[in-house]
Design a protein around this motif. Structure first.
Motif, PDB file in Angstrom:
ATOM      1  N   ARG A   5       3.161  28.906 -27.492  1.00  0.00           N
ATOM      2  CA  ARG A   5       2.403  28.040 -27.498  1.00  0.00           C
ATOM      3  C   ARG A   5       1.998  27.498 -26.069  1.00  0.00           C
ATOM      4  O   ARG A   5       3.620  27.239 -25.625  1.00  0.00           O
ATOM      5  CB  ARG A   5       1.956  27.147 -28.554  1.00  0.00           C
ATOM      6  N   PRO A   6       0.882  26.995 -25.378  1.00  0.00           N
ATOM      7  CA  PRO A   6       1.130  26.747 -23.915  1.00  0.00           C
ATOM      8  C   PRO A   6       1.545  25.472 -23.837  1.00  0.00           C
ATOM      9  O   PRO A   6       1.895  24.538 -25.535  1.00  0.00           O
ATOM     10  CB  PRO A   6      -0.641  26.454 -23.584  1.00  0.00           C
ATOM     11  N   GLN A   7       2.701  25.071 -23.381  1.00  0.00           N
ATOM     12  CA  GLN A   7       3.106  23.322 -22.932  1.00  0.00           C
ATOM     13  C   GLN A   7       2.835  22.966 -21.245  1.00  0.00           C
ATOM     14  O   GLN A   7       2.764  21.679 -21.313  1.00  0.00           O
ATOM     15  CB  GLN A   7       5.218  23.671 -22.860  1.00  0.00           C
ATOM     16  N   ALA A   8       1.915  23.879 -20.780  1.00  0.00           N
ATOM     17  CA  ALA A   8       1.706  23.469 -19.814  1.00  0.00           C
ATOM     18  C   ALA A   8       0.293  23.995 -19.577  1.00  0.00           C
ATOM     19  O   ALA A   8       0.055  25.392 -19.119  1.00  0.00           O
ATOM     20  CB  ALA A   8       2.544  23.030 -18.735  1.00  0.00           C
ATOM     21  N   ARG A 121      -1.849  16.075 -24.321  1.00  0.00           N
ATOM     22  CA  ARG A 121      -1.154  16.930 -25.326  1.00  0.00           C
ATOM     23  C   ARG A 121      -0.772  17.888 -24.493  1.00  0.00           C
ATOM     24  O   ARG A 121       0.261  18.652 -25.185  1.00  0.00           O
ATOM     25  CB  ARG A 121      -2.292  17.838 -25.770  1.00  0.00           C
ATOM     26  N   TRP A 122      -0.839  17.191 -22.804  1.00  0.00           N
ATOM     27  CA  TRP A 122       0.268  18.777 -22.125  1.00  0.00           C
ATOM     28  C   TRP A 122       0.939  18.171 -20.854  1.00  0.00           C
ATOM     29  O   TRP A 122      -0.596  17.136 -20.286  1.00  0.00           O
ATOM     30  CB  TRP A 122      -1.053  20.185 -21.557  1.00  0.00           C
ATOM     31  N   ARG A 123       1.504  19.060 -20.353  1.00  0.00           N
ATOM     32  CA  ARG A 123       1.409  18.744 -19.118  1.00  0.00           C
ATOM     33  C   ARG A 123       0.776  18.452 -18.063  1.00  0.00           C
ATOM     34  O   ARG A 123       0.273  20.487 -17.966  1.00  0.00           O
ATOM     35  CB  ARG A 123       3.274  18.789 -18.116  1.00  0.00           C
ATOM     36  N   CYS A 166       4.808  26.291 -12.020  1.00  0.00           N
ATOM     37  CA  CYS A 166       5.592  25.976 -13.013  1.00  0.00           C
ATOM     38  C   CYS A 166       6.905  25.278 -13.207  1.00  0.00           C
ATOM     39  O   CYS A 166       7.410  24.572 -14.184  1.00  0.00           O
ATOM     40  CB  CYS A 166       6.163  27.689 -13.870  1.00  0.00           C
ATOM     41  N   VAL A 171       8.328  24.473 -17.291  1.00  0.00           N
ATOM     42  CA  VAL A 171       8.116  25.588 -18.240  1.00  0.00           C
ATOM     43  C   VAL A 171       8.340  26.865 -17.403  1.00  0.00           C
ATOM     44  O   VAL A 171       8.009  26.432 -16.228  1.00  0.00           O
ATOM     45  CB  VAL A 171       6.266  24.977 -18.494  1.00  0.00           C
ATOM     46  N   ALA A 175       5.177  29.716 -20.903  1.00  0.00           N
ATOM     47  CA  ALA A 175       4.806  29.341 -21.553  1.00  0.00           C
ATOM     48  C   ALA A 175       3.181  28.154 -21.137  1.00  0.00           C
ATOM     49  O   ALA A 175       2.806  26.917 -20.885  1.00  0.00           O
ATOM     50  CB  ALA A 175       4.929  27.867 -21.926  1.00  0.00           C
ATOM     51  N   GLY A 233      -3.496  26.580 -30.699  1.00  0.00           N
ATOM     52  CA  GLY A 233      -2.055  25.949 -31.416  1.00  0.00           C
ATOM     53  C   GLY A 233      -1.995  26.604 -32.599  1.00  0.00           C
ATOM     54  O   GLY A 233      -0.803  26.254 -33.207  1.00  0.00           O
TER      55      GLY A 233
END
Length: 235
Positions: A5-8, A121-123, A166, A171, A175, A233
């Motif tokens: 799942r994406p973190q950024a 929700r994300w960086r 990144c 991250v 990600a 997600g």
């Protein structure tokens, strides 16, 4: 293998968050009008089209200048001033005048609402080959990190600038998702660095098929990007 799942999220700027062609066209008009007043010999000898053609020829001779487009413009003006016999002390102010106008961008309508939601929700970060100033534009507060090729020393599609983006967000490449309008610089560049890449195709067309590029997703708007991220997600 399950998808990480994406973190950024990392974004391109020009033609991704705002249209750039009309801005550059207006900035060049502003610059040429300024030259007509302060360096008239240059303005008389070189039209906007002349200066643009000379820059492209200069870039062909010195491809390393692609990493800093403002410096490319400066070197082009230095040559034009020398040929016109004009006072080179005006060049610094000419570049400043151009950059002020170049940063007078208007984000696409979907940008500000989407950035507010995405940041919750994300960086978020940016990676650009251009010289947009997010502080002057008023968007810097949306992003946790911003990299630009002139300061970094390498330009997209070089993998190092994506990896640095990144790292700045803390991250792993797998990600992170990169969002941009250019298939070669943004999509291929990001994917080769190990990121997922979304082609923001605001104007339609099937260029990716003609070029044999396979983005991880194709979105026409940032709202479509949000939908794709939500689906990712929940998989």
């Amino acid at each position: 293998m399950p998808t990480v799942r994406p973190q950024a999220l990392l974004f391109d700027l020009d033609d991704t968050l705002w249209p750039i062609a009309p801005v550059i066209a207006q900035a060049e008009l502003v610059l040429h009008a300024w030259l007509a007043e302060h360096a008239p010999a240059v303005a008389r000898q070189f039209s906007i089209a002349d200066l643009r053609a000379r820059r492209m020829a200069l870039l062909a001779r010195r491809p390393e200048l692609i990493v800093d487009l403002a410096h490319l413009r400066r070197v082009g003006l230095e040559e034009a001033f020398a040929l016109a016999g004009a006072d080179a002390r005006h060049i610094d102010e000419a570049i400043r005048i151009f950059l002020v106008a170049r940063n007078a961008v208007t984000p696409y309508d979907d940008v500000l609402p989407a950035l507010g939601r995405l940041r919750a929700r994300w960086r978020l970060g940016t990676i650009t080959n251009g010289n947009a100033d997010l502080e002057k534009i008023g968007l810097a507060h949306h992003f946790d990190a911003s990299l630009a090729a002139p300061q970094f020393g390498r330009a997209k599609p070089d993998p190092s600038i994506f990896l640095a983006g990144c790292a700045a967000l803390g991250v792993a490449p797998g990600a992170a998702v990169y969002v941009g309008d250019d298939l070669k610089l943004d999509v291929i560049g990001a994917q080769q660095a190990g990121l997922r890449a979304v082609w923001l195709n605001r104007h339609g067309g099937n260029d990716h098929e003609e070029l044999g590029v396979a983005p991880d997703a194709i979105c026409a708007t940032l709202a479509e990007l949000e939908t794709w991220l939500h689906q990712l997600g929940t998989e």
